[in-house]
Scaffold this motif. Structure first.
Motif, short mmCIF file in Angstrom:
data_model
loop_
_atom_site.label_atom_id
_atom_site.label_comp_id
_atom_site.label_asym_id
_atom_site.label_seq_id
_atom_site.Cartn_x
_atom_site.Cartn_y
_atom_site.Cartn_z
N THR A 110 0.93 -1.51 -0.07
CA THR A 110 -0.01 0.57 -0.18
C THR A 110 0.93 1.67 0.20
N ARG A 111 0.36 2.01 -0.33
CA ARG A 111 1.07 3.61 -0.45
C ARG A 111 0.41 4.45 0.80
N ASN A 112 -0.57 3.79 1.74
CA ASN A 112 -1.19 4.61 2.52
C ASN A 112 -0.73 5.41 3.53
N ALA A 113 -0.21 6.39 3.80
CA ALA A 113 0.39 6.69 4.67
C ALA A 113 0.39 6.35 6.37
N SER A 114 -0.78 6.22 6.78
CA SER A 114 -1.61 6.20 8.29
C SER A 114 -1.28 4.44 7.86
N ILE A 115 -0.93 3.47 6.83
CA ILE A 115 -0.72 2.42 7.01
C ILE A 115 0.22 2.03 7.38
N ILE A 116 1.04 2.53 6.58
CA ILE A 116 2.73 2.83 6.02
C ILE A 116 3.84 3.40 6.94
N LYS A 117 3.18 4.40 8.36
CA LYS A 117 3.43 4.46 9.24
C LYS A 117 3.14 4.00 10.84
N ALA A 118 1.43 3.07 10.68
CA ALA A 118 1.60 2.56 11.96
C ALA A 118 2.11 1.18 12.14
N CYS A 119 2.40 0.67 11.40
CA CYS A 119 3.90 -0.94 10.29
C CYS A 119 4.63 -0.23 10.80
N LEU A 120 5.65 0.69 10.40
CA LEU A 120 6.55 1.15 11.58
C LEU A 120 7.14 1.37 12.41
N ASP A 121 5.84 2.19 13.73
CA ASP A 121 5.62 2.46 14.54
C ASP A 121 5.91 1.45 15.35
N ARG A 122 5.19 -0.08 15.02
CA ARG A 122 4.68 -1.51 15.20
C ARG A 122 6.70 -1.70 15.79
N LEU A 123 7.05 -1.82 14.07
CA LEU A 123 8.21 -2.12 14.39
C LEU A 123 9.33 -1.52 15.43
N ALA A 124 8.95 -0.19 14.80
CA ALA A 124 10.05 0.32 16.22
C ALA A 124 9.76 -0.22 17.17
N SER A 125 8.96 -0.12 17.71
CA SER A 125 7.77 -0.76 19.48
C SER A 125 9.08 -2.20 19.58
N GLN A 126 9.50 -3.18 19.24
CA GLN A 126 9.34 -4.56 18.72
C GLN A 126 11.30 -4.15 18.64
N LEU A 127 11.48 -3.73 17.88
CA LEU A 127 12.79 -3.94 17.73
C LEU A 127 14.32 -3.47 19.10
N VAL A 128 15.16 -4.41 18.48
CA VAL A 128 16.04 -3.92 19.82
C VAL A 128 17.59 -4.42 19.06
N PRO A 129 18.28 -3.62 18.80
CA PRO A 129 19.10 -3.50 18.33
C PRO A 129 20.48 -3.38 19.50
N LEU A 130 21.68 -4.48 18.48
CA LEU A 130 22.16 -4.92 19.74
C LEU A 130 23.89 -4.68 18.83
N ASP A 131 24.71 -4.92 19.88
CA ASP A 131 26.62 -4.88 19.75
C ASP A 131 27.07 -5.99 18.46
N TYR A 132 27.72 -5.53 18.09
CA TYR A 132 28.28 -6.93 17.69
C TYR A 132 28.79 -8.00 18.63
N LYS A 133 28.89 -9.33 18.39
CA LYS A 133 30.03 -10.22 19.78
C LYS A 133 28.97 -9.58 21.72
N GLU A 134 28.12 -8.83 21.20
CA GLU A 134 27.19 -9.09 23.12
C GLU A 134 26.62 -9.71 23.12
N TRP A 135 26.93 -10.89 24.24
CA TRP A 135 25.51 -12.19 24.15
C TRP A 135 24.09 -11.31 24.73
N ALA A 136 23.03 -11.90 24.48
CA ALA A 136 22.04 -10.73 24.93
C ALA A 136 21.33 -12.22 25.25
#
Length: 483
Positions: A110-136
């Motif tokens: 879709t090119r619907n901006a609100s749908i795209i924003k909702a998906c990206l917001d959801r992604l951001a809330s679940q994303l956990v960035p990690l440093d290389y070589k660090e155990w999590a």
């Protein structure tokens, strides 16, 4: 052995998606990618599906190896299917991933901006960035003895790419019946491994140990040229192509390959500024510093800017070039095309002009994107050249061009229309972002504790068969599985 289910990259090289069961009712997903080329049709494990058609009830977390679309393209569908767990990836991948998902949504959903924003917001809330070589620690919901840690190590494929080590302790899979006791099991997923000495990237180093290994096999049956040879080959190919004042088309993915080519072109120009490569119709010599390099991909432009912001993750060679005052990804010969109107004007201009130029445009397998308009307009002119620098999957127009360009009346189909191939076609395998056979074998050889079992994925049948034989020769005690 810990149990692994493969939901993609089994009958080909795309659609990466693997599920590691850490005990009988809990699992971790590794990648969730799109299928491409011939792998988007037919039946079986690698068929044409975007929706998530496997049970998610056991999945506790997702780990992303890198942000190529065949590894992350089904992520919006995973979220839509109700996955709410953490999504782990490297810090550079966390910066690049939203751009990839936004583009995937615009192109395929879709090119619907609100749908795209909702998906990206959801992604951001679940994303956990990690440093290389660090155990999590990966949190598990079931109240039992199982403990899972994850560690990301540089894979050298694209910026942010990683191979994944899972360390699993306890649980009802950790001591299979009849096997010696182990305090923990290390399971390694290679993702896509890069070749040594790739521009901008540090070479991957093997883990100390792997009890079980899921290994890509894209080039399991062949090796690549070395770095010096492939750059020389690139320069020679381009000089030959530019000598008749035609256009050189280089299909390249927006992330990784485009930045790598810019890096190499900057070095060629830096070393050969005054070397003549072509002449105008009036007989005026054109040198390397006069050649126009056109990047026709708004997404590639955005990725390149993010690459700049992540320069601290570049390798030492690239950092030295920057400190000496050079600009490896943004030099004066480069013109970036953003708007669709300018894109169409550029295609029309190159169709008429007699001045040489180099065009880098997506997609890398010619299966869509702006490269298609260039090919439609320029394939029929023998002055032009198509230069492939990456893998062309079966069923893609790129594979067809490679296969039929030297056949009598060779042609390729775009949008149901036939286009004759009169342009010259070249391929440089050394610029693949994937490890060659030798590199894949060395990844295992350099482990101090070798895997008891290896699963070969991400490869055509021939590549997997060849690599399986080579691993069995080197490590006869290893059980090599082709899912």
């Amino acid at each position: 052995m810990l149990s692994i289910k493969h939901h993609g990259a089994v009958q080909g090289v795309t659609g990466s998606c693997h599920e590691l069961f850490v005990d009988s009712d809990q699992s971790v997903l590794v990648d969730c990618g799109l299928f491409q080329g011939a792998e988007t049709s037919g039946s079986g494990a690698d068929s044409n599906r975007l929706e998530i058609d496997f049970d998610l009830s056991a999945v506790q977390a997702l780990v992303i190896t890198h942000v190529h679309i065949d590894h992350v393209g089904r992520l919006p569908y995973l979220l839509a299917a109700g996955f709410t767990g953490p999504i782990y990836c490297s810090k550079p991948s966390a910066a690049l991933l939203p751009l990839v998902i936004e583009d995937a949504l615009k192109v395929g959903v879709t090119r619907n901006a609100s749908i795209i924003k909702a998906c990206l917001d959801r992604l951001a809330s679940q994303l956990v960035p990690l440093d290389y070589k660090e155990w999590a620690n990966i949190p598990l919901t079931s109240n039992n003895a199982t403990k899972v840690q994850v560690r990301l190590c540089r894979a050298g494929h694209i910026l942010g790419s990683a191979y994944v080590i899972f360390r699993v302790e306890g649980g009802d899979f950790c001591r299979p019946k009849g096997t010696p006791y182990k305090k923990y099991w290390d399971v390694v997923f290679s993702g896509d491994l890069g070749a040594p000495y790739s521009p901008l990237l540090s070479a991957p180093q093997s883990p100390y140990r792997a009890d079980q290994l899921v290994l890509e096999s894209t080039y399991g049956n062949r090796n690549h040229e070395n770095r010096a040879t492939r750059r020389e080959h690139l320069q020679q190919s381009l000089e030959h192509a530019l000598s008749d004042s035609g256009t050189v088309l280089i299909p390249a993915f927006s992330i990784g390959r485009t930045q790598e080519l810019l890096y190499e072109l900057e070095h060629i120009i830096h070393q050969n500024k005054q070397k003549a490569v072509s002449r105008t119709r009036s007989g005026v010599s054109l040198h390397w510093e006069d050649i126009d390099i056109i990047i026709d991909s708004p997404l590639a432009s955005r990725f390149t800017k993010v690459y700049h912001s992540l320069a601290n993750f570049w390798d030492s060679e690239a950092k030295r070039r920057v400190s000496s005052g050079r600009h490896p990804l943004s030099f004066e010969q480069v013109t970036t095309i953003d708007s669709h109107k300018t894109h169409l004007q550029t295609v029309s201009y190159l169709q008429r002009q007699t001045r040489p130029a180099i065009v880098i445009a997506a997609s890398g397998m010619c299966a869509g994107g702006r490269i298609v308009n260039y090919l439609k307009a320029l394939l029929g002119d023998e002055r032009n050249d198509i230069l492939f620098v990456g893998y062309q999957a079966a069923g893609t127009p790129g594979r067809d061009i490679l296969r039929y360009h030297d056949k009598p009346n060779g042609f390729v189909m775009f949008d149901g229309e036939r286009f004759d191939i009169n342009a010259k076609v070249q391929q440089i395998s050394g610029y693949s972002a994937h490890a060659g056979q030798r590199d894949l074998l060395n990844f295992i050889k350099r482990m101090r504790v070798k895997p008891e079992r290896v699963h070969l994925v991400h490869g055509d049948d021939g590549a997997k068969r060849t690599l399986k034989k080579m691993i069995e020769i080197d490590h006869p005690e290893c059980d090599v599985v082709v899912p």
